[in-house]
Design an enzyme around this catalytic site. Structure first.
Site, short mmCIF file in Angstrom:
data_model
loop_
_atom_site.label_atom_id
_atom_site.label_comp_id
_atom_site.label_asym_id
_atom_site.label_seq_id
_atom_site.Cartn_x
_atom_site.Cartn_y
_atom_site.Cartn_z
CE1 TYR A 70 -4.30 -1.51 0.69
CE2 TYR A 70 -2.79 -3.29 1.55
CZ TYR A 70 -4.04 -2.99 1.10
OH TYR A 70 -5.16 -3.90 1.14
CB CYS A 71 2.33 3.00 -2.68
SG CYS A 71 3.58 4.13 -3.23
CB ILE A 72 -0.20 5.40 1.81
CG1 ILE A 72 -0.90 4.22 2.08
CG2 ILE A 72 -1.19 6.63 2.21
CD1 ILE A 72 -2.17 4.04 0.87
#
Length: 158
Positions: A132-134
């Site tokens: 999950y690249c947030i």
């Protein structure tokens, strides 16, 4: 790994429980947060305040105050954005097909407001294999032992 049945089509999103006008969002969020959360913007890599954060605590949605990720699920992906292998609970986020910019990706939304958080990829570590690249601007970090932010629906009830 995520399964195709957990990914919404962009035209078939669930109903989000918190709905504000764009003017209300502009009053609530900073200009940077608004660009990312409401206009689906992104930070330049290695510029977000939480990319190098190694404290223990919880990451909340800057839009809703909803808890999203724990620090023990955070890892250094080398991508330049805070990366997590799983959310606190599956229901904290909504996954949506994203074919913008001539790419096929999966967008991650805040499940309470439908605000853009980032994207998820199948190249993360075990146990999930997900990354999950947030965007940092879409998050609020609260160290363990400190008071969490108020959730947006709590504010509406007062």
């Amino acid at each position: 790994m995520f399964h195709d049945d957990t990914i919404y089509k962009s035209g078939d999103l669930p109903r989000f429980p918190v709905v504000l006008t764009e003017e209300e969002w502009k009053k609530r969020l900073s200009a940077r947060q608004y660009r990312i959360l409401r206009e689906k913007g992104t930070e330049a890599p290695f510029t977000g305040e939480y990319n190098e954060n190694h404290q223990q605590g919880t990451y909340y949605s800057a839009a809703s105050g909803e808890p999203l990720f724990r620090s023990n699920a955070k890892f250094d992906s080398g991508s330049g954005w805070p990366s997590f292998f799983e959310p606190i609970k599956k229901e904290a986020v909504v996954l949506v097909e994203d074919s913008s910019h001539s790419m096929r990706r999966v967008e991650v939304l805040d499940s309470k407001t439908g605000s853009h958080l980032g994207h998820v990829f199948n190249d993360g570590p075990q146990p999930t294999g997900l990354r999950y690249c947030i965007n940092s601007a879409s998050l609020l970090f609260v160290p363990d032992g400190e008071k969490p932010p108020r959730q947006i629906d709590e504010e509406q009830d007062t």
